[in-house]
Design a protein around this motif. Structure first.
Motif, PDB file in Angstrom:
ATOM      1  N   MET A  18       0.952  -1.133   0.059  1.00 34.50           N
ATOM      2  CA  MET A  18      -0.060   0.091   0.085  1.00 34.50           C
ATOM      3  C   MET A  18       0.719   1.225   0.035  1.00 34.50           C
ATOM      4  O   MET A  18       1.999   1.028   0.276  1.00 34.50           O
ATOM      5  CB  MET A  18      -0.955   0.108   1.318  1.00 34.50           C
ATOM      6  CG  MET A  18      -0.290   0.222   2.466  1.00 34.50           C
ATOM      7  SD  MET A  18      -1.424   0.081   4.011  1.00 34.50           S
ATOM      8  CE  MET A  18      -1.753  -1.573   3.835  1.00 34.50           C
ATOM      9  N   SER A  19       0.222   2.302  -0.218  1.00 35.30           N
ATOM     10  CA  SER A  19       0.894   3.753  -0.199  1.00 35.30           C
ATOM     11  C   SER A  19       1.440   4.017   1.316  1.00 35.30           C
ATOM     12  O   SER A  19       0.693   3.527   2.104  1.00 35.30           O
ATOM     13  CB  SER A  19       0.208   4.879  -0.796  1.00 35.30           C
ATOM     14  OG  SER A  19      -0.833   5.084  -0.039  1.00 35.30           O
ATOM     15  N   LYS A  22      -1.532   5.729   2.889  1.00 34.80           N
ATOM     16  CA  LYS A  22      -2.700   4.915   3.338  1.00 34.80           C
ATOM     17  C   LYS A  22      -2.332   4.038   4.690  1.00 34.80           C
ATOM     18  O   LYS A  22      -2.983   4.113   5.698  1.00 34.80           O
ATOM     19  CB  LYS A  22      -3.127   3.725   2.245  1.00 34.80           C
ATOM     20  CG  LYS A  22      -3.943   2.693   2.714  1.00 34.80           C
ATOM     21  CD  LYS A  22      -4.478   2.074   1.574  1.00 34.80           C
ATOM     22  CE  LYS A  22      -5.842   1.112   1.809  1.00 34.80           C
ATOM     23  NZ  LYS A  22      -6.378   0.481   0.833  1.00 34.80           N
ATOM     24  N   LYS A  25      -2.573   6.561   7.617  1.00 32.38           N
ATOM     25  CA  LYS A  25      -4.119   6.658   7.760  1.00 32.38           C
ATOM     26  C   LYS A  25      -4.610   5.513   8.727  1.00 32.38           C
ATOM     27  O   LYS A  25      -5.377   5.517   9.469  1.00 32.38           O
ATOM     28  CB  LYS A  25      -4.976   7.264   6.775  1.00 32.38           C
ATOM     29  CG  LYS A  25      -4.657   8.506   5.938  1.00 32.38           C
ATOM     30  CD  LYS A  25      -4.307   9.623   6.851  1.00 32.38           C
ATOM     31  CE  LYS A  25      -3.570  10.815   6.259  1.00 32.38           C
ATOM     32  NZ  LYS A  25      -2.351  11.142   6.555  1.00 32.38           N
ATOM     33  N   LEU A  26      -4.299   4.385   8.044  1.00 35.38           N
ATOM     34  CA  LEU A  26      -4.865   3.030   8.803  1.00 35.38           C
ATOM     35  C   LEU A  26      -4.419   2.962  10.224  1.00 35.38           C
ATOM     36  O   LEU A  26      -5.083   2.705  10.966  1.00 35.38           O
ATOM     37  CB  LEU A  26      -4.524   1.906   7.791  1.00 35.38           C
ATOM     38  CG  LEU A  26      -5.175   1.701   6.805  1.00 35.38           C
ATOM     39  CD1 LEU A  26      -4.509   0.601   5.944  1.00 35.38           C
ATOM     40  CD2 LEU A  26      -6.791   1.271   6.988  1.00 35.38           C
ATOM     41  N   ASP A  97      -9.994  -0.767   4.500  1.00 29.90           N
ATOM     42  CA  ASP A  97      -8.721  -1.291   3.509  1.00 29.90           C
ATOM     43  C   ASP A  97      -9.229  -1.111   2.091  1.00 29.90           C
ATOM     44  O   ASP A  97      -8.375  -0.733   1.178  1.00 29.90           O
ATOM     45  CB  ASP A  97      -8.617  -2.847   3.933  1.00 29.90           C
ATOM     46  CG  ASP A  97      -7.042  -3.108   3.103  1.00 29.90           C
ATOM     47  OD1 ASP A  97      -6.452  -2.425   2.897  1.00 29.90           O
ATOM     48  OD2 ASP A  97      -7.296  -4.221   2.378  1.00 29.90           O
ATOM     49  N   THR A 100      -9.242   4.351  -0.809  1.00 29.87           N
ATOM     50  CA  THR A 100      -8.148   4.776  -0.978  1.00 29.87           C
ATOM     51  C   THR A 100      -7.285   5.416  -0.195  1.00 29.87           C
ATOM     52  O   THR A 100      -7.821   6.039   0.650  1.00 29.87           O
ATOM     53  CB  THR A 100      -7.935   5.625  -2.465  1.00 29.87           C
ATOM     54  OG1 THR A 100      -8.647   6.912  -2.082  1.00 29.87           O
ATOM     55  CG2 THR A 100      -9.110   4.694  -3.661  1.00 29.87           C
ATOM     56  N   ALA A 101      -5.883   5.863  -0.474  1.00 34.77           N
ATOM     57  CA  ALA A 101      -5.333   6.779   0.660  1.00 34.77           C
ATOM     58  C   ALA A 101      -5.873   7.981   0.595  1.00 34.77           C
ATOM     59  O   ALA A 101      -6.255   8.720   1.816  1.00 34.77           O
ATOM     60  CB  ALA A 101      -3.690   7.012   0.096  1.00 34.77           C
ATOM     61  N   HIS A 102      -6.265   8.509  -0.478  1.00 35.60           N
ATOM     62  CA  HIS A 102      -7.083  10.016  -0.471  1.00 35.60           C
ATOM     63  C   HIS A 102      -8.451  10.081   0.184  1.00 35.60           C
ATOM     64  O   HIS A 102      -8.471  10.880   0.953  1.00 35.60           O
ATOM     65  CB  HIS A 102      -7.041  10.360  -1.813  1.00 35.60           C
ATOM     66  CG  HIS A 102      -5.641  10.726  -2.496  1.00 35.60           C
ATOM     67  ND1 HIS A 102      -5.004  11.718  -2.090  1.00 35.60           N
ATOM     68  CD2 HIS A 102      -5.022   9.973  -3.265  1.00 35.60           C
ATOM     69  CE1 HIS A 102      -3.608  11.772  -2.611  1.00 35.60           C
ATOM     70  NE2 HIS A 102      -3.631  10.696  -3.549  1.00 35.60           N
ATOM     71  N   LEU A 104      -9.199   7.791   2.739  1.00 33.67           N
ATOM     72  CA  LEU A 104      -8.914   7.943   4.016  1.00 33.67           C
ATOM     73  C   LEU A 104      -8.306   9.326   4.514  1.00 33.67           C
ATOM     74  O   LEU A 104      -8.600   9.804   5.826  1.00 33.67           O
ATOM     75  CB  LEU A 104      -7.810   6.870   4.454  1.00 33.67           C
ATOM     76  CG  LEU A 104      -8.193   5.355   4.097  1.00 33.67           C
ATOM     77  CD1 LEU A 104      -7.086   4.565   4.142  1.00 33.67           C
ATOM     78  CD2 LEU A 104      -9.329   4.983   5.123  1.00 33.67           C
ATOM     79  N   SER A 105      -7.489   9.932   3.791  1.00 26.26           N
ATOM     80  CA  SER A 105      -7.127  11.227   4.225  1.00 26.26           C
ATOM     81  C   SER A 105      -8.312  12.156   4.264  1.00 26.26           C
ATOM     82  O   SER A 105      -8.318  13.103   5.322  1.00 26.26           O
ATOM     83  CB  SER A 105      -5.945  11.857   3.169  1.00 26.26           C
ATOM     84  OG  SER A 105      -5.367  13.093   3.714  1.00 26.26           O
TER      85      SER A 105
END
Length: 154
Positions: A18-19, A22, A25-26, A97, A100-102, A104-105
């Motif tokens: 993952m990035s 991400k 944020k997780l 999960d 996406t990272a964005h 979650l951001s």
């Protein structure tokens, strides 16, 4: 008690690659929910109100200049996590999960949430650097509201 590195290594073992964003944020969501569900901190390393959301500087030091992370890129010992900590992470992974990272951001930026409150305390403008720590009180209160209402956008 485990560390943010132990939690991140566990997340990578379960859900990687993952990035880096991400993963951050997780870890943040796992920390917040665990704080409410178990009434204890998951680890001692704080999150700071960086421009793109909550970031653990301790974790960042391991993935600096890396965009995509693979299993083994984060050095940590998942066996140091309690069964309750692993359970909290597992629930967060089941729930978040797929985002996406964005996404979650964006979820971490809600008005009057811990990140927003820390940014305001620091007087940080949009996209301005800040190392203001998110308070555990703010994290607990926010995630308590989320748990009680079942929604991230109170």
């Amino acid at each position: 008690m485990g560390t943010v590195h132990d939690a991140a290594a566990y997340i990578m073992d379960k859900a990687g690659p993952m990035s880096a964003m991400k993963l951050q944020k997780l870890c943040y969501f796992a920390y917040g929910y665990h704080l409410v569900w178990e009434d204890e901190k998951m680890f001692d390393q704080p999150f700071e109100a960086w421009a793109n959301g909550p970031v653990s500087p301790d974790l960042y030091s391991q993935h600096r200049r890396m965009y995509t992370l693979n299993k083994g890129d984060i050095v940590g010992d998942p066996t140091k996590l309690s069964s309750g900590q692993r359970e909290s992470i597992n629930i967060v992974l089941e729930t978040f999960d797929g985002f996406t990272a964005h996404q979650l951001s964006e979820m971490s930026h809600y008005a009057d949430g811990p990140w927003d409150l820390a940014r305001r305390r620091a007087g940080a403008a949009a996209m301005e650097r800040s190392n203001e720590e998110l308070s555990d009180t703010d994290i607990f209160e926010y995630f308590s509201r989320v748990v009680s209402t079942g929604t991230e956008d109170d």
